[in-house]
Scaffold this active site. Structure first.
Site, mmCIF file in Angstrom:
data_model
loop_
_atom_site.group_PDB
_atom_site.id
_atom_site.type_symbol
_atom_site.label_atom_id
_atom_site.label_comp_id
_atom_site.label_asym_id
_atom_site.label_seq_id
_atom_site.Cartn_x
_atom_site.Cartn_y
_atom_site.Cartn_z
ATOM 1 N N ASP A 19 -31.541 -17.903 -42.306
ATOM 2 C CA ASP A 19 -30.471 -17.520 -41.390
ATOM 3 C C ASP A 19 -29.219 -18.377 -41.635
ATOM 4 O O ASP A 19 -29.327 -19.592 -41.806
ATOM 5 C CB ASP A 19 -30.981 -17.744 -39.956
ATOM 6 C CG ASP A 19 -30.095 -17.095 -38.909
ATOM 7 O OD1 ASP A 19 -29.938 -15.877 -38.941
ATOM 8 O OD2 ASP A 19 -29.557 -17.839 -38.058
ATOM 9 N N GLU B 89 -28.807 -15.813 -46.077
ATOM 10 C CA GLU B 89 -27.861 -14.940 -45.382
ATOM 11 C C GLU B 89 -26.469 -15.547 -45.499
ATOM 12 O O GLU B 89 -26.239 -16.674 -45.043
ATOM 13 C CB GLU B 89 -28.219 -14.800 -43.900
ATOM 14 C CG GLU B 89 -27.328 -13.782 -43.204
ATOM 15 C CD GLU B 89 -27.120 -13.995 -41.710
ATOM 16 O OE1 GLU B 89 -26.669 -13.060 -41.043
ATOM 17 O OE2 GLU B 89 -27.383 -15.102 -41.200
HETATM 18 C C1 NOJ Z 1 -27.641 -14.366 -38.010
HETATM 19 C C2 NOJ Z 1 -28.665 -13.409 -37.490
HETATM 20 O O1 NOJ Z 1 -28.816 -12.353 -38.394
HETATM 21 C C3 NOJ Z 1 -28.190 -12.968 -36.131
HETATM 22 O O2 NOJ Z 1 -28.962 -11.899 -35.630
HETATM 23 C C4 NOJ Z 1 -28.221 -14.154 -35.212
HETATM 24 O O3 NOJ Z 1 -27.697 -13.804 -33.947
HETATM 25 C C5 NOJ Z 1 -27.396 -15.320 -35.781
HETATM 26 N N1 NOJ Z 1 -27.633 -15.519 -37.187
HETATM 27 C C6 NOJ Z 1 -27.741 -16.594 -35.097
HETATM 28 O O4 NOJ Z 1 -29.000 -17.037 -35.525
#
Ligand code: NOJ
Length: 549
Positions: free
Chosen positions: A221, A285
């Protein structure tokens, strides 16, 4: 009428863009399928999807033809951000199941040849995590420095202008200890201090905990957020910000994200995976422009195997723009770096809503024939669209904090549509988010045996891809990009496929670089149609052509 391929085009493409990476890992040929576990299948009768539900649906995923599943967070969490606020990294939230059930899921997936990737959330914990409870208990608590604490600015306000990505400022005042802590998302999600060696050691041990159980890798993440500027400088204002954009984009987040030191952390994570051999996959990500995104492959490819490429999500849907995106990305990849593509995810409007259901079929062909690992978001394969959520059923904290502006993410997270029965076969009780009103028509059962359905198209594309070296590891060459038509060649040895996509609603006609045979059309049944030098495409039609030698 748009005309095609000049020889010069082909030569330029061949010289500049054909890159062949060393192919050695399952994930270079494989296709990833993202499961948002709350919404996939409820086996416990509480309206929330769970591990038991995923196990029930593993055969479906094998039938579909994907190679790996990535499961969004399933760990104990107060669910302020639906699992992206973790209070225990080494267990399973009881809403989803137990550790024993997770082990069972892993074994059942592996028995079917499916890999399992978990979501690793290292940037922040829940404010209910024992580390944070300790850290906030006093300024001299040994865990204090695991988070990011600062004194107020001279005027008593927050230390700088770093935002929360869910609206408002990113600093939360802690009355008891007289300091602010930083949270890039909700105040219930305090950011960890990745400059602190204990944080690194603890979090790498979390990776080992799951790797020891046998998981095949992680989607990490917000990996580009991990390290913050050590001088805590203010972000500059974004001169391009307009009212329609989310509030956090008012500043350019150059001091709280994408800091140079982050690459050391990514490399260390990769090192942990490599303690387990070369087959475990690290995906990051990252929402950044291409030039900065590709830095996450790391020095000498020692970083993430796949820094997620979201540029199709943000693309303007026309031939020239897509061509530029693909070529810019291909050209920016480091030598040996493997590409990847994503059309939708749990944070963004679904592809069928962005471009319409007809064009989403063309998008499916694009995703599954480009060079690079595709990730499919659950439900896209049955043409699910975003669902309107009435205000009283809103769940997403982003929507609650910035209501009515279209930033909420509930619409793309509604329950998977398995059948035309009660609650679309997702649950025996009222689901946590509403079922789409068109679930009776768009569902797995209804589409399964319909050769014209989106599901049949996905399945066919996945099968063709799986059987073909050219479509998986072959080279990519743009052949044509003008008007509404984008065409490209995928090639390996004697195998050559031309993919021609009509991104518009009007029919189009192009000249082909040689004779071929249609293998698949997204529209009519044109399989086996022989082509000499011209191709007529219906509006919103994509075709896959096997080129003759
Ligand atoms: C990215 C995630 O994909 C999202 O769903 C989340 O709210 C934020 N990071 C915080 O972890």
């Amino acid at each position: 009428m748009d005309d095609i391929v000049s020889k010069a085009d082909l030569t330029r493409a061949a010289q500049g863009l054909q890159k062949q990476a060393r192919v050695e890992s399952w994930w270079q040929r494989g296709v990833i399928y993202q499961i948002y576990p709350r919404s996939f299948q409820d086996s416990g009768g509480d309206g929330i999807g769970d591990l038991g539900g995923i196990i029930e649906r593993l055969d479906y995923l094998v039938w579909l033809g994907v190679d790996a599943i990535w499961i969004s967070p399933i760990f104990p969490s107060p669910m302020a951000d639906f699992g992206y606020d973790i209070s225990d990294y080494r267990n399973i939230d009881p809403r989803f199941g137990t550790l024993a059930e997770f082990d069972h899921l892993l074994a059942e997936a592996h028995r079917r040849g499916l890999r399992v990737l978990l979501d690793f959330v290292p940037n922040h914990t829940s404010d209910q995590h024992p580390w944070f409870l300790e850290a906030r208990s006093s300024r001299d608590n040994p865990k204090r420095d695991m988070y990011i604490w600062r004194d107020p600015a001279p005027d008593g306000g927050p230390p700088n202008n770093w935002p929360s990505n869910f609206g408002g400022g990113g600093w939360q005042w802690d009355e008891a200890t007289g300091q602010y802590y930083y949270h890039a998302f909700l105040k219930e999600q305090p950011d960890l201090n990745w400059r602190n060696p204990t944080v690194r050691r603890e979090m790498y041990d979390v990776l080992r905990f799951w790797l020891d159980r046998g998981v095949d890798g992680f989607r990490v993440d917000v990996i580009w957020h991990l390290i913050k500027d050590d001088e805590f400088r203010d972000n500059p204002l974004n001169p391009d910000w307009t009212d329609g954009m989310p509030p956090h984009q008012k500043v350019l987040q150059i001091y709280n994200t994408d800091r140079p030191e982050v690459h050391e952390v990514v490399e260390e994570m990769r090192g942990v995976l490599e303690e387990y051999g070369s087959d475990r996959l690290l995906i990051g990500e990252i929402y950044l422009p291409v030039a900065r995104l590709v830095a996450y492959y790391g020095r000498d490819l020692r970083g993430a195997h796949l820094p997620f490429n979201f540029h199709l999500i943000e693309a303007q849907w026309n031939a020239r723009h897509l061509q530029r995106q693909i070529e810019e990305y291909e050209a920016a990849l480091p030598e040996g770096g493997w590409p990847n593509w994503v059309l939708s995810n749990h944070d963004k409007t679904r592809i069928a809503t962005r471009v319409g259901r007809e064009q989403a079929r063309v998008a499916a062909m694009l995703l599954l024939t480009l060079r690079g690992t595709p990730t499919i978001y659950y439900g896209d394969e049955i043409a699910m669209t975003d669902v309107d959520i009435p205000p009283e059923r809103v769940q997403d904290p982003f929507e609650r904090r910035v209501p009515g502006r279209g930033f909420g993410r509930d619409p793309q997270r509604t329950p998977m549509q398995w059948s035309g029965e009660f609650n679309a076969g997702f649950s025996t009780t009222s689901p946590w988010l509403p079922i789409s009103p068109d679930a009776a028509r768009f569902n797995v059962e209804a589409e399964r045996d319909d050769p014209a359905s989106m599901l049949s198209l996905y399945r066919r594309l996945l099968a063709l891809r799986g059987e073909s070296d050219a479509l998986t590891i072959g080279s990519y060459t743009t052949v044509h990009a003008s008007g509404d038509v984008l065409a490209y060649m995928r090639e390996m040895g004697d195998e050559r496929y031309l993919i021609v996509l009509n991104l518009g609603a009007a029919p189009a006609e192009i000249t082909l670089p040689g004779p071929g045979r249609i293998v698949l059309s997204t529209k009519a049944d044109r399989a086996d149609e022989r082509l000499r030098d011209r191709l007529r495409l219906g509006g919103n039609e994509g075709v896959l052509i096997e080129m003759m030698a």
